[in-house]
Design an enzyme around this catalytic site. Sequence first.
Site, PDB file in Angstrom:
ATOM      1  N   GLU A  74       0.188 -18.848   7.611  1.00 37.07           N
ATOM      2  CA  GLU A  74      -0.964 -18.868   8.525  1.00 37.07           C
ATOM      3  C   GLU A  74      -1.946 -19.867   7.938  1.00 37.07           C
ATOM      4  OE1 GLU A  74      -1.159 -17.026  11.246  1.00 37.07           O
ATOM      5  OE2 GLU A  74       0.406 -15.540  10.907  1.00 37.07           O
ATOM      6  N   LYS A 132      -1.352 -11.479  -4.323  1.00 32.88           N
ATOM      7  CA  LYS A 132      -2.410 -12.154  -5.082  1.00 32.88           C
ATOM      8  C   LYS A 132      -3.600 -12.480  -4.171  1.00 32.88           C
ATOM      9  CE  LYS A 132      -3.206 -16.477  -6.038  1.00 32.88           C
ATOM     10  NZ  LYS A 132      -4.675 -16.444  -5.897  1.00 32.88           N
ATOM     11  N   GLU A 156     -10.483 -29.474  10.039  1.00 29.53           N
ATOM     12  CA  GLU A 156     -11.038 -28.147   9.812  1.00 29.53           C
ATOM     13  C   GLU A 156     -12.206 -28.238   8.821  1.00 29.53           C
ATOM     14  OE1 GLU A 156      -8.648 -25.121   7.646  1.00 29.53           O
ATOM     15  OE2 GLU A 156      -9.187 -23.814   9.311  1.00 29.53           O
ATOM     16  N   CYS A 183     -10.097 -19.032  10.232  1.00 26.64           N
ATOM     17  CA  CYS A 183      -9.117 -20.048  10.610  1.00 26.64           C
ATOM     18  C   CYS A 183      -9.094 -20.250  12.124  1.00 26.64           C
ATOM     19  CB  CYS A 183      -7.738 -19.678  10.091  1.00 26.64           C
ATOM     20  SG  CYS A 183      -7.332 -17.951  10.334  1.00 26.64           S
TER      21      CYS A 183
HETATM   22  P1  NAI Z   1      -6.254 -22.518  -0.714  1.00 21.21           P
HETATM   23  O1  NAI Z   1      -5.194 -22.711   0.287  1.00 21.21           O
HETATM   24  O2  NAI Z   1      -6.243 -23.366  -1.941  1.00 21.21           O
HETATM   25  O3  NAI Z   1      -6.282 -20.985  -1.197  1.00 21.21           O
HETATM   26  C1  NAI Z   1      -5.637 -19.910  -0.533  1.00 21.21           C
HETATM   27  C2  NAI Z   1      -4.837 -19.085  -1.522  1.00 21.21           C
HETATM   28  O4  NAI Z   1      -3.765 -19.866  -2.050  1.00 21.21           O
HETATM   29  C3  NAI Z   1      -5.624 -18.602  -2.734  1.00 21.21           C
HETATM   30  O5  NAI Z   1      -5.188 -17.309  -3.078  1.00 21.21           O
HETATM   31  C4  NAI Z   1      -5.212 -19.605  -3.814  1.00 21.21           C
HETATM   32  O6  NAI Z   1      -5.347 -19.090  -5.115  1.00 21.21           O
HETATM   33  C5  NAI Z   1      -3.768 -19.841  -3.472  1.00 21.21           C
HETATM   34  N1  NAI Z   1      -3.201 -21.111  -3.948  1.00 21.21           N
HETATM   35  C6  NAI Z   1      -3.842 -22.269  -4.225  1.00 21.21           C
HETATM   36  N2  NAI Z   1      -2.964 -23.203  -4.614  1.00 21.21           N
HETATM   37  C7  NAI Z   1      -1.736 -22.644  -4.572  1.00 21.21           C
HETATM   38  C8  NAI Z   1      -0.404 -23.103  -4.842  1.00 21.21           C
HETATM   39  N3  NAI Z   1      -0.166 -24.357  -5.223  1.00 21.21           N
HETATM   40  N4  NAI Z   1       0.636 -22.254  -4.684  1.00 21.21           N
HETATM   41  C9  NAI Z   1       0.419 -20.992  -4.277  1.00 21.21           C
HETATM   42  N5  NAI Z   1      -0.805 -20.495  -4.014  1.00 21.21           N
HETATM   43  C10 NAI Z   1      -1.876 -21.303  -4.149  1.00 21.21           C
HETATM   44  O7  NAI Z   1      -7.652 -22.696   0.029  1.00 21.21           O
HETATM   45  P2  NAI Z   1      -9.062 -23.144  -0.617  1.00 21.21           P
HETATM   46  O8  NAI Z   1      -8.868 -24.251  -1.596  1.00 21.21           O
HETATM   47  O9  NAI Z   1      -9.721 -21.926  -1.119  1.00 21.21           O
HETATM   48  O10 NAI Z   1      -9.838 -23.700   0.671  1.00 21.21           O
HETATM   49  C11 NAI Z   1      -9.684 -25.053   1.071  1.00 21.21           C
HETATM   50  C12 NAI Z   1      -9.670 -25.180   2.574  1.00 21.21           C
HETATM   51  O11 NAI Z   1      -8.575 -24.465   3.110  1.00 21.21           O
HETATM   52  C13 NAI Z   1     -10.884 -24.593   3.287  1.00 21.21           C
HETATM   53  O12 NAI Z   1     -11.931 -25.503   3.335  1.00 21.21           O
HETATM   54  C14 NAI Z   1     -10.321 -24.279   4.636  1.00 21.21           C
HETATM   55  O13 NAI Z   1     -10.364 -25.423   5.446  1.00 21.21           O
HETATM   56  C15 NAI Z   1      -8.877 -23.918   4.369  1.00 21.21           C
HETATM   57  N6  NAI Z   1      -8.652 -22.451   4.330  1.00 21.21           N
HETATM   58  C16 NAI Z   1      -8.056 -21.859   5.405  1.00 21.21           C
HETATM   59  C17 NAI Z   1      -7.891 -20.482   5.431  1.00 21.21           C
HETATM   60  C18 NAI Z   1      -7.270 -19.801   6.583  1.00 21.21           C
HETATM   61  O14 NAI Z   1      -7.557 -18.626   6.819  1.00 21.21           O
HETATM   62  N7  NAI Z   1      -6.376 -20.429   7.309  1.00 21.21           N
HETATM   63  C19 NAI Z   1      -8.368 -19.631   4.331  1.00 21.21           C
HETATM   64  C20 NAI Z   1      -8.914 -20.357   3.207  1.00 21.21           C
HETATM   65  C21 NAI Z   1      -9.071 -21.708   3.253  1.00 21.21           C
END
Ligand code: NAI
Length: 492
Positions: free
Chosen positions: A271, A197, A402, A305
């Site tokens: 990650e 996804k 972050e 990240c």
């Molecule tokens: P997120 O962690 O909510 O989204 C990442 C993925 O997880 C997306 O595909 C989303 O649809 C999915 N997701 C969301 N809730 C879920 C759940 N309960 N169970 C399973 N999958 C789920 O990240 P978001 O809200 O887009 O960004 C928020 C913060 O997260 C950013 O400001 C940043 O600090 C951090 N982030 C870190 C990343 C990294 O590469 N380590 C990438 C994206 C965000």
Amino acid sequence: MATKKSNTIKLKFDSARSLAPAPESKSAAKIDPQYELFINGKMEKPQSKKYFPTINPATEEKLSMIAEANGADVNKAVTAARNAYAKTWKKMPPAERAKYIYRIARMIQERAREFAIIETLDGGKPIRESRDFDVPTAANHFFYYAGWADKLEYAFPNRRTEPLGVAGQIIPWNFPLLMAAWKIAPALACGNTVVLKPAENTSLTALKLAEIIQEADLPPGVVNIITGAGATGAAIVNHPDINKIAFTGSTEVGKIIQRAIAGTNKKATLELGGKAANIIFDDAPLDQAVEGVINGIFFNQGHVCCAGSRLYVQESVFKEVVRKLKDRLETLIVGDPIDKNTDIGAINSKAQLDIINKYIKIGQQEGAEMYQSSCALPKKGFFCRPTIFTNVAQSNRIAQEEIFGPVLAIQSFRTDDEVIEKANNTPYGLSAGVWTDKGSKIFNMTTKLRAGVVWANTFNKFDPGSPFGGYKESGYGREGGVHGLNAYVNIV
Ligand code: NAI
Ligand code: MG
């Protein structure tokens, strides 16, 4: 005859911003008005009957409508993956599996330009990055893991391995195609099947990859790509027939996933976030270091990240480094990501821009001194000026949390021990950077910095052959390299 006043002053090269626009052609990328779910080798309408828009964050224009998978759709995808695993993929000779993975790699290369343009339109990153980094590195991951498919006995000498089964893979919006490649390539090489996804803001390149997978004639169900937001992700995580979860995203969701799979047999690699420190010693080549720091935090708008979002500079060169950083900041071009001259593109979403602006305010309230480049920002779309903070305390939120945007927190240090203590003093441990002329200092730092990757005299360098992953709240498990195979096999 009166001559017009000469334009020489205007034409004088005052900054990089005086370059003429050089946009990449959008017509080279075909985006359909609506996308369905890729299940069992076919594009299927969602049982939810729901679609959501995906926009170009640089213009706020709608690009396409994306299907929203519900629990029934997830179940269909997992069932397809299970059948493909049991009937086809697990039984296929590994060298045959490799042929399909090589084919995917070659097809990404053939359509590289189209992928780069769509990645930039959908996600806001500069075309230079999607063209020179995201797309080629994604193809390289497929090439690299294709090579391992029939050599697992060398990766695990004297041991026998078995695939895990069906992998549920959930990826973020910062490197949409590249994260899909990181997840899919090792899973397939080890004999697993996949339900992937993409993030809801950036589904398009994963759906283009689905087209390639279809054209590559991969047996139906081996890779399923379904779209949707957090609820769809949660349905994948909680599906009883999933054997492994691979997740990249926020620490917050990472913790939700850990709780959800506790007490089950599901394996996981997570990650998560980071707050990487770049460390400049007084014997470092300073111009090179400044360039590395700029690349480390402003690359991809800081949506990385492992972004070098903290900088520690040894006291004797502190002033000089900060001055050089400010000078360089002024020459960065912020603007239309589809323009080949652009250094800093659009912030991926309004929500992410709000988070970044919130932290910029917090930094000022905490008493840090802010410096932003004076560049003009486009009127439409989500943009943020590159921002640096000095006079930062280690306990400040901008030094601990972050931000995931183009914001750098700078502190000074005197001794090695002091900077190791400071660099390790966050909940994260994904990456770090060391800039010095001395090899011995590099080795000393790399053994003491609690970070999965430590770059020396460079930053943000990736290769499919080297492992990547974190300590502490940055997650667990490794992706890339031989280590990345571990995450997709049972050793028997
Ligand atoms: P997120 O962690 O909510 O989204 C990442 C993925 O997880 C997306 O595909 C989303 O649809 C999915 N997701 C969301 N809730 C879920 C759940 N309960 N169970 C399973 N999958 C789920 O990240 P978001 O809200 O887009 O960004 C928020 C913060 O997260 C950013 O400001 C940043 O600090 C951090 N982030 C870190 C990343 C990294 O590469 N380590 C990438 C994206 C965000
Ligand atoms: Mg979220």
